[in-house]
Write a protein that holds these residues in place. Structure first.
Motif, PDB file in Angstrom:
ATOM      1  N   PHE A   1       0.843  -1.197   0.000  1.00 47.93           N
ATOM      2  CA  PHE A   1       0.000   0.000   0.000  1.00 47.93           C
ATOM      3  C   PHE A   1       0.880   1.250   0.000  1.00 47.93           C
ATOM      4  N   GLY A   2       1.871   1.257   0.880  1.00 51.49           N
ATOM      5  CA  GLY A   2       2.804   2.385   0.946  1.00 51.49           C
ATOM      6  C   GLY A   2       3.671   2.495  -0.294  1.00 51.49           C
ATOM      7  N   ASN A   3       4.186   1.361  -0.771  1.00 54.28           N
ATOM      8  CA  ASN A   3       5.037   1.361  -1.960  1.00 54.28           C
ATOM      9  C   ASN A   3       4.307   1.909  -3.183  1.00 54.28           C
ATOM     10  N   LEU A   4       3.001   1.653  -3.257  1.00 52.05           N
ATOM     11  CA  LEU A   4       2.205   2.110  -4.401  1.00 52.05           C
ATOM     12  C   LEU A   4       1.716   3.557  -4.227  1.00 52.05           C
ATOM     13  N   GLY A   5       2.031   4.180  -3.094  1.00 54.92           N
ATOM     14  CA  GLY A   5       1.620   5.560  -2.846  1.00 54.92           C
ATOM     15  C   GLY A   5       0.116   5.708  -2.680  1.00 54.92           C
ATOM     16  N   MET A   6      -0.528   4.675  -2.208  1.00 53.81           N
ATOM     17  CA  MET A   6      -1.981   4.687  -2.115  1.00 53.81           C
ATOM     18  C   MET A   6      -2.508   5.610  -1.026  1.00 53.81           C
ATOM     19  N   HIS A   7      -1.670   5.994  -0.110  1.00 55.19           N
ATOM     20  CA  HIS A   7      -2.071   6.894   0.983  1.00 55.19           C
ATOM     21  C   HIS A   7      -2.139   8.357   0.522  1.00 55.19           C
TER      22      HIS A   7
ATOM     23  N   GLY B   1      -8.234   4.893  -0.506  1.00 51.44           N
ATOM     24  CA  GLY B   1      -7.704   3.831  -1.352  1.00 51.44           C
ATOM     25  C   GLY B   1      -7.941   2.469  -0.736  1.00 51.44           C
ATOM     26  N   VAL B   2      -8.135   1.474  -1.593  1.00 49.44           N
ATOM     27  CA  VAL B   2      -8.349   0.082  -1.174  1.00 49.44           C
ATOM     28  C   VAL B   2      -7.380  -0.793  -1.955  1.00 49.44           C
ATOM     29  N   LEU B   3      -6.699  -1.672  -1.244  1.00 47.38           N
ATOM     30  CA  LEU B   3      -5.774  -2.597  -1.895  1.00 47.38           C
ATOM     31  C   LEU B   3      -6.254  -4.031  -1.714  1.00 47.38           C
ATOM     32  N   PHE B   4      -6.339  -4.739  -2.835  1.00 44.48           N
ATOM     33  CA  PHE B   4      -6.559  -6.185  -2.834  1.00 44.48           C
ATOM     34  C   PHE B   4      -5.181  -6.804  -3.046  1.00 44.48           C
ATOM     35  N   TYR B   5      -4.707  -7.527  -2.044  1.00 49.43           N
ATOM     36  CA  TYR B   5      -3.393  -8.168  -2.094  1.00 49.43           C
ATOM     37  C   TYR B   5      -3.584  -9.674  -2.200  1.00 49.43           C
ATOM     38  N   LEU B   6      -2.849 -10.309  -3.121  1.00 47.44           N
ATOM     39  CA  LEU B   6      -2.964 -11.748  -3.324  1.00 47.44           C
ATOM     40  C   LEU B   6      -1.582 -12.352  -3.544  1.00 47.44           C
ATOM     41  N   ALA B   7      -1.238 -13.354  -2.720  1.00 43.30           N
ATOM     42  CA  ALA B   7      -0.028 -14.157  -2.908  1.00 43.30           C
ATOM     43  C   ALA B   7      -0.504 -15.548  -3.323  1.00 43.30           C
ATOM     44  N   THR B   8      -0.449 -15.833  -4.609  1.00 48.53           N
ATOM     45  CA  THR B   8      -1.098 -17.027  -5.157  1.00 48.53           C
ATOM     46  C   THR B   8      -0.499 -18.338  -4.670  1.00 48.53           C
TER      47      THR B   8
ATOM     48  N   ASP C   1     -17.132  15.705 -10.400  1.00 47.24           N
ATOM     49  CA  ASP C   1     -15.792  16.134 -10.806  1.00 47.24           C
ATOM     50  C   ASP C   1     -14.691  15.172 -10.328  1.00 47.24           C
ATOM     51  N   ASP C   2     -15.073  13.940 -10.013  1.00 51.51           N
ATOM     52  CA  ASP C   2     -14.111  12.959  -9.511  1.00 51.51           C
ATOM     53  C   ASP C   2     -13.042  12.664 -10.561  1.00 51.51           C
ATOM     54  N   THR C   3     -11.815  12.533 -10.107  1.00 48.98           N
ATOM     55  CA  THR C   3     -10.724  12.149 -10.996  1.00 48.98           C
ATOM     56  C   THR C   3     -10.119  10.840 -10.508  1.00 48.98           C
ATOM     57  N   ASN C   4      -9.569  10.088 -11.417  1.00 50.69           N
ATOM     58  CA  ASN C   4      -8.920   8.831 -11.081  1.00 50.69           C
ATOM     59  C   ASN C   4      -7.525   9.147 -10.549  1.00 50.69           C
ATOM     60  N   GLU C   5      -7.347   9.005  -9.249  1.00 51.04           N
ATOM     61  CA  GLU C   5      -6.092   9.407  -8.613  1.00 51.04           C
ATOM     62  C   GLU C   5      -5.016   8.329  -8.657  1.00 51.04           C
ATOM     63  N   LEU C   6      -5.412   7.070  -8.807  1.00 53.46           N
ATOM     64  CA  LEU C   6      -4.448   5.975  -8.822  1.00 53.46           C
ATOM     65  C   LEU C   6      -4.643   5.132 -10.074  1.00 53.46           C
ATOM     66  N   SER C   7      -3.580   4.543 -10.530  1.00 51.83           N
ATOM     67  CA  SER C   7      -3.632   3.676 -11.709  1.00 51.83           C
ATOM     68  C   SER C   7      -4.578   2.507 -11.464  1.00 51.83           C
ATOM     69  N   ASP C   8      -5.279   2.100 -12.497  1.00 53.31           N
ATOM     70  CA  ASP C   8      -6.139   0.926 -12.419  1.00 53.31           C
ATOM     71  C   ASP C   8      -5.375  -0.351 -12.785  1.00 53.31           C
ATOM     72  N   GLU C   9      -4.158  -0.203 -13.230  1.00 50.34           N
ATOM     73  CA  GLU C   9      -3.346  -1.351 -13.626  1.00 50.34           C
ATOM     74  C   GLU C   9      -3.013  -2.229 -12.417  1.00 50.34           C
ATOM     75  N   ILE C  10      -2.899  -3.505 -12.643  1.00 49.11           N
ATOM     76  CA  ILE C  10      -2.499  -4.458 -11.608  1.00 49.11           C
ATOM     77  C   ILE C  10      -1.005  -4.323 -11.406  1.00 49.11           C
ATOM     78  N   SER C  11      -0.564  -4.339 -10.154  1.00 51.62           N
ATOM     79  CA  SER C  11       0.874  -4.367  -9.911  1.00 51.62           C
ATOM     80  C   SER C  11       1.274  -5.806  -9.571  1.00 51.62           C
ATOM     81  N   PHE C  12       2.452  -6.184 -10.017  1.00 54.90           N
ATOM     82  CA  PHE C  12       2.960  -7.541  -9.825  1.00 54.90           C
ATOM     83  C   PHE C  12       4.354  -7.491  -9.233  1.00 54.90           C
ATOM     84  N   LYS C  13       4.679  -8.529  -8.483  1.00 51.09           N
ATOM     85  CA  LYS C  13       6.050  -8.703  -8.014  1.00 51.09           C
ATOM     86  C   LYS C  13       6.458 -10.123  -8.293  1.00 51.09           C
TER      87      LYS C  13
END
Length: 145
Positions: A51-57, A64-71, A133-145
């Motif tokens: 969450f912090g690494n992605l600057g979601m705060h 912001g809401v994070l869905f985290y998954l370790a498959t 007047d809402d703007t998309n503040e965060l990318s909608d792309e999935i992040s992967f590691k």
């Protein structure tokens, strides 16, 4: 194999489309992070780190809401920023987590994420309706590691 290869391009697009659709009803910002293994034993701690690494705060309403998954480890977490946590009742994410758990247990990761994201959007709408007047503040792309 890297985590990005765990989902086909079509599956990734379905998840991104679910994020975009959910965000049409709320000013909340939804992200998804997927990795094979959870570094550490606690998926909530890892989700907080991501969450912090992605600057979601850094969203204006701290919603912001994070869905985290370790498959590979079969671990997941759903976390919201402080603006959400200050306004929603205890157990707010329980129905979303149960929906994810049911689909993930059956190996339906894409469908689970899509339905979980939709549920989060519906729930967030109560507390954070989308403004004209809402703007998309965060990318909608999935992040992967």
């Amino acid at each position: 194999m890297s985590a990005i290869n765990l989902f086909t391009a079509e599956q990734q697009q379905r998840i991104i489309a679910a994020i975009q659709k959910a965000e049409l009803a709320t000013s909340g910002e939804i992200r998804v992070h997927i990795e094979k293994k959870c570094s550490g034993d606690n998926p909530m701690e890892r989700a907080i780190e991501i969450f912090g690494n992605l600057g979601m705060h850094q969203t204006a309403e701290h919603n912001g809401v994070l869905f985290y998954l370790a498959t590979e480890d079969r671990k997941f977490a759903v976390i919201g920023d402080k603006g959400i946590n200050e306004r929603v009742p205890a157990g707010f994410w329980d129905s979303t987590k149960e929906l994810l758990r049911t689909h993930f247990a059956a190996g339906n990761h894409t469908e689970g994420l899509c339905q979980g994201i939709a549920e989060a959007g519906r729930q967030l709408k109560q507390f954070f309706p989308r403004a004209h007047d809402d703007t998309n503040e965060l990318s909608d792309e999935i992040s992967f590691k």
